[in-house]
Motif scaffolding. Structure first.
Motif, PDB file in Angstrom:
ATOM      1  N   THR A 155       0.415  -1.042   0.202  1.00 49.29           N
ATOM      2  CA  THR A 155      -0.189  -0.130   0.203  1.00 49.29           C
ATOM      3  C   THR A 155       0.740   1.527   0.190  1.00 49.29           C
ATOM      4  N   GLY A 156       2.445   1.345   0.191  1.00 48.18           N
ATOM      5  CA  GLY A 156       2.744   2.169   1.072  1.00 48.18           C
ATOM      6  C   GLY A 156       2.875   3.164   1.800  1.00 48.18           C
ATOM      7  N   ALA A 157       1.565   2.843   2.989  1.00 47.95           N
ATOM      8  CA  ALA A 157       1.709   3.249   4.090  1.00 47.95           C
ATOM      9  C   ALA A 157       2.583   3.097   5.030  1.00 47.95           C
ATOM     10  N   LEU A 158       2.976   4.236   5.740  1.00 44.48           N
ATOM     11  CA  LEU A 158       3.937   3.446   7.216  1.00 44.48           C
ATOM     12  C   LEU A 158       3.134   3.376   7.762  1.00 44.48           C
ATOM     13  N   LYS A 159       3.617   1.945   8.747  1.00 44.38           N
ATOM     14  CA  LYS A 159       3.512   0.709  10.117  1.00 44.38           C
ATOM     15  C   LYS A 159       5.068   1.508  10.580  1.00 44.38           C
ATOM     16  N   PRO A 160       4.248   1.733  11.752  1.00 42.39           N
ATOM     17  CA  PRO A 160       5.220   1.691  13.648  1.00 42.39           C
ATOM     18  C   PRO A 160       6.090   0.010  12.980  1.00 42.39           C
ATOM     19  N   CYS A 161       7.670  -0.351  13.157  1.00 42.87           N
ATOM     20  CA  CYS A 161       7.726  -1.109  13.495  1.00 42.87           C
ATOM     21  C   CYS A 161       9.181  -0.933  14.944  1.00 42.87           C
ATOM     22  N   LEU A 162      10.030  -1.983  15.317  1.00 40.42           N
ATOM     23  CA  LEU A 162      10.797  -1.673  16.182  1.00 40.42           C
ATOM     24  C   LEU A 162      12.683  -1.843  15.705  1.00 40.42           C
ATOM     25  N   PHE A 163      13.667  -1.045  16.123  1.00 39.37           N
ATOM     26  CA  PHE A 163      14.309  -1.416  15.776  1.00 39.37           C
ATOM     27  C   PHE A 163      15.281  -0.956  17.085  1.00 39.37           C
ATOM     28  N   VAL A 164      16.553  -1.974  17.196  1.00 40.77           N
ATOM     29  CA  VAL A 164      17.723  -1.597  18.126  1.00 40.77           C
ATOM     30  C   VAL A 164      18.571  -1.182  17.334  1.00 40.77           C
ATOM     31  N   VAL A 165      19.376  -0.351  18.427  1.00 40.39           N
ATOM     32  CA  VAL A 165      19.986   0.614  17.726  1.00 40.39           C
ATOM     33  C   VAL A 165      21.023   0.975  19.113  1.00 40.39           C
ATOM     34  N   PRO A 166      22.785   0.450  18.376  1.00 44.29           N
ATOM     35  CA  PRO A 166      23.614   0.768  19.722  1.00 44.29           C
ATOM     36  C   PRO A 166      24.218   1.890  19.691  1.00 44.29           C
ATOM     37  N   ARG A 167      24.631   2.211  21.260  1.00 41.99           N
ATOM     38  CA  ARG A 167      24.778   3.299  21.344  1.00 41.99           C
ATOM     39  C   ARG A 167      26.149   3.894  20.406  1.00 41.99           C
ATOM     40  N   ASP A 168      26.541   3.264  20.186  1.00 40.85           N
ATOM     41  CA  ASP A 168      27.608   3.775  18.612  1.00 40.85           C
ATOM     42  C   ASP A 168      27.934   2.884  17.544  1.00 40.85           C
ATOM     43  N   ALA A 169      27.044   3.664  17.067  1.00 38.96           N
ATOM     44  CA  ALA A 169      26.434   3.304  15.684  1.00 38.96           C
ATOM     45  C   ALA A 169      26.658   4.726  15.177  1.00 38.96           C
ATOM     46  N   PRO A 170      27.359   4.870  13.937  1.00 43.75           N
ATOM     47  CA  PRO A 170      27.576   5.802  13.153  1.00 43.75           C
ATOM     48  C   PRO A 170      26.228   6.484  12.880  1.00 43.75           C
ATOM     49  N   GLY A 171      26.013   8.083  12.902  1.00 44.11           N
ATOM     50  CA  GLY A 171      25.070   8.684  12.289  1.00 44.11           C
ATOM     51  C   GLY A 171      23.911   8.552  14.126  1.00 44.11           C
ATOM     52  N   PHE A 172      24.335   8.374  14.669  1.00 35.20           N
ATOM     53  CA  PHE A 172      23.548   7.836  16.217  1.00 35.20           C
ATOM     54  C   PHE A 172      24.260   8.998  17.408  1.00 35.20           C
ATOM     55  N   ARG A 173      23.348  10.234  17.108  1.00 39.99           N
ATOM     56  CA  ARG A 173      24.147  11.552  18.081  1.00 39.99           C
ATOM     57  C   ARG A 173      23.254  11.290  19.629  1.00 39.99           C
ATOM     58  N   ARG A 174      23.770  11.815  20.180  1.00 41.74           N
ATOM     59  CA  ARG A 174      22.529  12.289  21.742  1.00 41.74           C
ATOM     60  C   ARG A 174      23.166  13.258  22.477  1.00 41.74           C
ATOM     61  N   THR A 175      22.182  14.206  22.618  1.00 44.62           N
ATOM     62  CA  THR A 175      22.234  15.536  23.361  1.00 44.62           C
ATOM     63  C   THR A 175      21.453  16.101  24.396  1.00 44.62           C
ATOM     64  N   ALA A 176      21.976  15.950  25.319  1.00 47.91           N
ATOM     65  CA  ALA A 176      21.555  16.153  26.882  1.00 47.91           C
ATOM     66  C   ALA A 176      20.216  17.135  26.926  1.00 47.91           C
ATOM     67  N   ILE A 177      19.496  16.970  27.120  1.00 49.86           N
ATOM     68  CA  ILE A 177      17.931  18.018  27.722  1.00 49.86           C
ATOM     69  C   ILE A 177      18.582  18.674  29.092  1.00 49.86           C
ATOM     70  N   ASP A 178      18.057  20.198  28.901  1.00 49.72           N
ATOM     71  CA  ASP A 178      18.266  20.534  30.507  1.00 49.72           C
ATOM     72  C   ASP A 178      17.495  20.877  30.937  1.00 49.72           C
ATOM     73  N   MET A 179      16.959  19.907  31.997  1.00 51.78           N
ATOM     74  CA  MET A 179      15.968  19.440  32.500  1.00 51.78           C
ATOM     75  C   MET A 179      15.933  20.025  34.192  1.00 51.78           C
ATOM     76  N   GLU A 180      15.005  20.661  35.144  1.00 53.85           N
ATOM     77  CA  GLU A 180      14.497  21.389  35.908  1.00 53.85           C
ATOM     78  C   GLU A 180      14.869  19.694  37.524  1.00 53.85           C
ATOM     79  N   LEU A 181      14.093  18.780  36.317  1.00 44.44           N
ATOM     80  CA  LEU A 181      14.240  17.789  37.725  1.00 44.44           C
ATOM     81  C   LEU A 181      15.694  16.732  38.006  1.00 44.44           C
ATOM     82  N   ARG A 182      15.795  16.803  38.833  1.00 45.13           N
ATOM     83  CA  ARG A 182      16.796  15.811  39.525  1.00 45.13           C
ATOM     84  C   ARG A 182      17.000  15.065  39.674  1.00 45.13           C
ATOM     85  N   ALA A 183      17.671  13.989  38.719  1.00 40.30           N
ATOM     86  CA  ALA A 183      17.812  12.689  38.197  1.00 40.30           C
ATOM     87  C   ALA A 183      19.064  11.872  38.080  1.00 40.30           C
TER      88      ALA A 183
END
Length: 383
Positions: free
Chosen positions: A174-202
């Motif tokens: 159909t060409g329609a988009l459907k949800p799927c689940l993927f496991v991405v390693p932390r060191d995968a090229p192109g996978f970047r993270r940026t910390a969000i500045d939160m008021e919550l201390r955790a």
């Protein structure tokens, strides 16, 4: 205040689990804020983190009901482990139910003993709680997948070896988009993270993720590509149950502090707990928390019975009830202690912010009311 040791709706084994985990939490209560990883490691060694996972992969062979008990009792002792909601509850449940044998062997033993943490990314900047608007997409390649998109408010990515990402693939028919689940390693090229500045201390920081043409092998896909929605909700129902348990533990901790203070604090001739203006709000919170726990137990039982539809309704209700009870318990506890309620000594001030998390995440109370009004009551859909 006496410890809660279970209800007639729990087995003797579940009540024994409550007692044991409560004792563990109390041993770590003084040091948890500075060294939460110590509690995580010990809970893993004792089998509590993987109590819901299959025995053949190092788990306890129990279910979400047992895992929720662990999280609630640790929270009631003042040392909740937020990543239990994500790593063993969502990711562990999905992999145990829908993963291949090789995926189970690769990931479940570490998730069960706590030596491996897996984060979970579903929320996007422009989609909010609407999973149908997810724009992170995966396209097939001859040797696997290429994943592109953004996620926000992903907990504990810095502590996790992998992140389970909710993406969408195109239906070949159909060409329609459907949800799927993927496991991405932390060191995968192109996978970047940026910390969000939160008021919550955790300990568990929040991150924005960028997936820039992340290449994944074919076996990074968890489960059946054509049953992604079913698999997704099989993970989200335990997430809501565990969020309810998280809120129950927090509410019980706050209430216990308030009750102990109200018994000892004396301004006039009697302890302040003798005054109905103090006693009645605390009694009301006790009732509200107990009612929310009953709904949480029902939701967990439906999850463990494999009734995903029934569990969806019950888990949403449990999460709503527990979050509301928690926020009120924290507010009443702080009010009982007055200025002392906002000091570091009593540990309640930080809960003013933390308790609201259960109202907002993983789905807002308004979206739960939308769900119940539409799905349970049959009212016209408003969104």
């Amino acid at each position: 205040m006496t410890a809660v040791t279970g209800t007639p709706f729990e087995t003797a084994e579940q009540q024994a689990l409550r007692t044991a985990v409560g004792a563990l939490g109390r041993r770590h209560a003084r040091t948890h804020e500075e060294h939460p990883e110590v509690l995580w490691a010990e809970a893993g060694r004792l089998g509590y983190l993987g109590v819901n996972l299959p025995e053949e992969y190092g788990g306890g062979g129990g279910g979400v009901a047992e895992l929720a008990i662990v999280l609630e009792e640790l929270g009631a002792a003042g040392c909740p482990l937020l990543l239990m909601i994500v790593s063993p509850a969502i990711c562990g449940t999905v992999i145990a139910r829908f993963g291949t044998d090789e995926q189970r062997r690769r990931w479940l033993p570490g998730l069960a003993d706590g030596s491996r943490i897996m984060a979970f990314g579903i929320t996007e900047p422009d989609a909010g709680s609407n999973s149908h608007r997810i724009t992170t997409t995966a396209r097939r390649t001859p040797d696997g997948w290429v994943l592109s998109g953004r996620k926000v408010f992903v907990s504990g990515v810095d502590l996790a070896e992998e992140t389970m990402i909710v993406g969408r693939t195109a239906d070949a028919r159909t060409g329609a988009l459907k949800p799927c689940l993927f496991v991405v390693p932390r060191d995968a090229p192109g996978f970047r993270r940026t910390a969000i500045d939160m008021e919550l201390r955790a300990r568990e920081k929040q991150f924005e993720l960028t997936l820039d043409d992340v290449r994944l092998p074919a076996d990074a896909l968890v489960g059946d590509e054509d049953a992604g929605l079913l698999q997704l909700f099989a993970g989200l129902n335990p997430e809501r149950v565990m969020t309810a348990a998280f809120a129950l533990g927090m509410g019980r901790f706050a209430l216990a502090r308030a009750v102990a203070y109200a018994k000892e604090r004396q301004v006039w001739k009697a302890p302040i707990g003798a005054h109905q203006a103090i006693a009645h709000p605390l009694a009301a919170s006790h009732i509200e928390l107990e009612l929310a726990r009953l709904m949480t137990q029902r939701a967990a039982a439906l999850c463990d019975a494999g009734d995903d539809v029934g569990a969806g309704e019950a888990a949403n209700m449990a999460k709503y009830a527990a979050a509301e009870a928690c926020v009120r318990a924290v507010d009443r506890a702080v009010h009982t202690l007055g200025g002392n309620g906002l000091t570091r000594e009593y540990g309640l001030g930080r809960l003013v912010t933390a308790s609201r998390v259960a109202r907002i995440a993983p789905v807002s109370r308004e979206m739960i009311l939308n769900y119940v009004s539409h799905q349970s009551l049959g009212l016209p859909k408003s969104y």
